[in-house]
Design a protein around this motif. Structure first.
Motif, PDB file in Angstrom:
ATOM      1  N   LEU A  35     -73.111  73.117  -4.457  1.00  0.00           N
ATOM      2  CA  LEU A  35     -71.809  72.938  -3.818  1.00  0.00           C
ATOM      3  C   LEU A  35     -71.662  73.851  -2.607  1.00  0.00           C
ATOM      4  CD1 LEU A  35     -68.921  71.616  -4.096  1.00  0.00           C
ATOM      5  CD2 LEU A  35     -68.301  73.765  -5.184  1.00  0.00           C
ATOM      6  N   TRP A  36     -72.103  75.091  -2.731  1.00  0.00           N
ATOM      7  CA  TRP A  36     -71.949  76.039  -1.632  1.00  0.00           C
ATOM      8  C   TRP A  36     -72.918  75.764  -0.489  1.00  0.00           C
ATOM      9  CZ3 TRP A  36     -67.803  78.598  -0.735  1.00  0.00           C
ATOM     10  CH2 TRP A  36     -66.918  78.785  -1.778  1.00  0.00           C
ATOM     11  N   ARG A  37     -74.106  75.229  -0.799  1.00  0.00           N
ATOM     12  CA  ARG A  37     -75.005  74.818   0.290  1.00  0.00           C
ATOM     13  C   ARG A  37     -74.356  73.712   1.102  1.00  0.00           C
ATOM     14  NH1 ARG A  37     -79.556  75.131  -3.439  1.00  0.00           N
ATOM     15  NH2 ARG A  37     -79.191  72.936  -3.825  1.00  0.00           N
ATOM     16  N   GLN A  38     -73.751  72.755   0.404  1.00  0.00           N
ATOM     17  CA  GLN A  38     -73.073  71.668   1.099  1.00  0.00           C
ATOM     18  C   GLN A  38     -71.870  72.189   1.899  1.00  0.00           C
ATOM     19  OE1 GLN A  38     -74.289  68.641   1.373  1.00  0.00           O
ATOM     20  NE2 GLN A  38     -75.972  69.255   0.060  1.00  0.00           N
ATOM     21  N   ALA A  39     -71.125  73.121   1.327  1.00  0.00           N
ATOM     22  CA  ALA A  39     -69.966  73.691   2.025  1.00  0.00           C
ATOM     23  C   ALA A  39     -70.413  74.455   3.265  1.00  0.00           C
ATOM     24  CB  ALA A  39     -69.185  74.606   1.091  1.00  0.00           C
ATOM     25  N   ASN A  40     -71.502  75.218   3.143  1.00  0.00           N
ATOM     26  CA  ASN A  40     -72.004  75.959   4.302  1.00  0.00           C
ATOM     27  C   ASN A  40     -72.496  75.017   5.395  1.00  0.00           C
ATOM     28  OD1 ASN A  40     -71.462  78.630   3.589  1.00  0.00           O
ATOM     29  ND2 ASN A  40     -73.280  78.723   2.298  1.00  0.00           N
ATOM     30  N   LYS A  41     -73.149  73.916   5.006  1.00  0.00           N
ATOM     31  CA  LYS A  41     -73.569  72.927   6.001  1.00  0.00           C
ATOM     32  C   LYS A  41     -72.360  72.352   6.718  1.00  0.00           C
ATOM     33  CE  LYS A  41     -77.773  71.312   3.740  1.00  0.00           C
ATOM     34  NZ  LYS A  41     -78.402  70.157   3.079  1.00  0.00           N
ATOM     35  N   TRP A  42     -71.323  72.019   5.952  1.00  0.00           N
ATOM     36  CA  TRP A  42     -70.124  71.454   6.544  1.00  0.00           C
ATOM     37  C   TRP A  42     -69.443  72.465   7.467  1.00  0.00           C
ATOM     38  CZ3 TRP A  42     -64.859  72.614   6.001  1.00  0.00           C
ATOM     39  CH2 TRP A  42     -64.004  71.686   6.557  1.00  0.00           C
ATOM     40  N   LEU A  43     -69.389  73.732   7.025  1.00  0.00           N
ATOM     41  CA  LEU A  43     -68.763  74.762   7.854  1.00  0.00           C
ATOM     42  C   LEU A  43     -69.556  75.004   9.132  1.00  0.00           C
ATOM     43  CD1 LEU A  43     -67.625  77.311   5.142  1.00  0.00           C
ATOM     44  CD2 LEU A  43     -66.175  75.927   6.611  1.00  0.00           C
ATOM     45  N   ASN A  44     -70.878  74.941   9.034  1.00  0.00           N
ATOM     46  CA  ASN A  44     -71.692  75.126  10.232  1.00  0.00           C
ATOM     47  C   ASN A  44     -71.468  73.985  11.219  1.00  0.00           C
ATOM     48  OD1 ASN A  44     -72.769  77.545   9.405  1.00  0.00           O
ATOM     49  ND2 ASN A  44     -74.520  76.590   8.390  1.00  0.00           N
ATOM     50  N   ARG A  45     -71.358  72.754  10.709  1.00  0.00           N
ATOM     51  CA  ARG A  45     -71.064  71.627  11.596  1.00  0.00           C
ATOM     52  C   ARG A  45     -69.684  71.765  12.220  1.00  0.00           C
ATOM     53  NH1 ARG A  45     -71.327  66.883   8.215  1.00  0.00           N
ATOM     54  NH2 ARG A  45     -72.631  67.903   6.704  1.00  0.00           N
ATOM     55  N   GLN A  46     -68.719  72.234  11.448  1.00  0.00           N
ATOM     56  CA  GLN A  46     -67.375  72.414  11.979  1.00  0.00           C
ATOM     57  C   GLN A  46     -67.314  73.569  12.963  1.00  0.00           C
ATOM     58  OE1 GLN A  46     -64.701  70.462  11.529  1.00  0.00           O
ATOM     59  NE2 GLN A  46     -66.048  69.106  10.381  1.00  0.00           N
ATOM     60  N   SER A  47     -68.123  74.612  12.729  1.00  0.00           N
ATOM     61  CA  SER A  47     -68.096  75.771  13.618  1.00  0.00           C
ATOM     62  C   SER A  47     -68.685  75.450  14.987  1.00  0.00           C
ATOM     63  CB  SER A  47     -68.821  76.955  12.981  1.00  0.00           C
ATOM     64  OG  SER A  47     -70.201  76.681  12.875  1.00  0.00           O
ATOM     65  N   GLU A  48     -69.511  74.396  15.068  1.00  0.00           N
ATOM     66  CA  GLU A  48     -70.014  73.983  16.374  1.00  0.00           C
ATOM     67  C   GLU A  48     -68.868  73.463  17.227  1.00  0.00           C
ATOM     68  OE1 GLU A  48     -72.963  71.099  15.432  1.00  0.00           O
ATOM     69  OE2 GLU A  48     -74.377  72.591  14.680  1.00  0.00           O
TER      70      GLU A  48
END
Length: 96
Positions: A35-48
């Motif tokens: 779950l946290w790997r997926q959340a970090n991926k999503w946050l990284n995409r949003q942080s772009e």
């Protein structure tokens, strides 16, 4: 066991019992590495698109802090956590 009582204005009453084992399962799911790997991926995409996310989230921290809280809540039987009455007459009570 946590008991959620909902009473509507027309005197209908619903009681939802939530065992502590459900809370432990929820904490396990919340602290899963997948779950946290997926959340970090999503946050990284949003942080772009926006400002950068300052830290990577750690799932073990959640489990480390929430498990003792659940254990302590088991000893506080009868404690009322929420007691709210809305303007439309609905009353919600959450009790340990």
């Amino acid at each position: 066991m946590i008991k959620i009582n909902i009473q509507t204005d027309n005197k209908r009453k619903f009681t939802i019992p939530v065992p502590y084992s459900f809370l432990r399962v929820f904490i396990s799911l919340l602290s899963s590495k997948f779950l946290w790997r997926q959340a970090n991926k999503w946050l990284n995409r949003q942080s772009e698109k926006t400002a950068a996310w300052p830290v990577s989230l750690d799932p073990s921290m959640i489990k480390h802090y929430l498990n003792p809280i659940i254990k302590e809540l088991q000893h506080q039987k009868g404690l009322v956590l929420v007691d709210v009455k809305l303007q439309d007459g609905t009353k919600v009570t959450i009790k340990l």
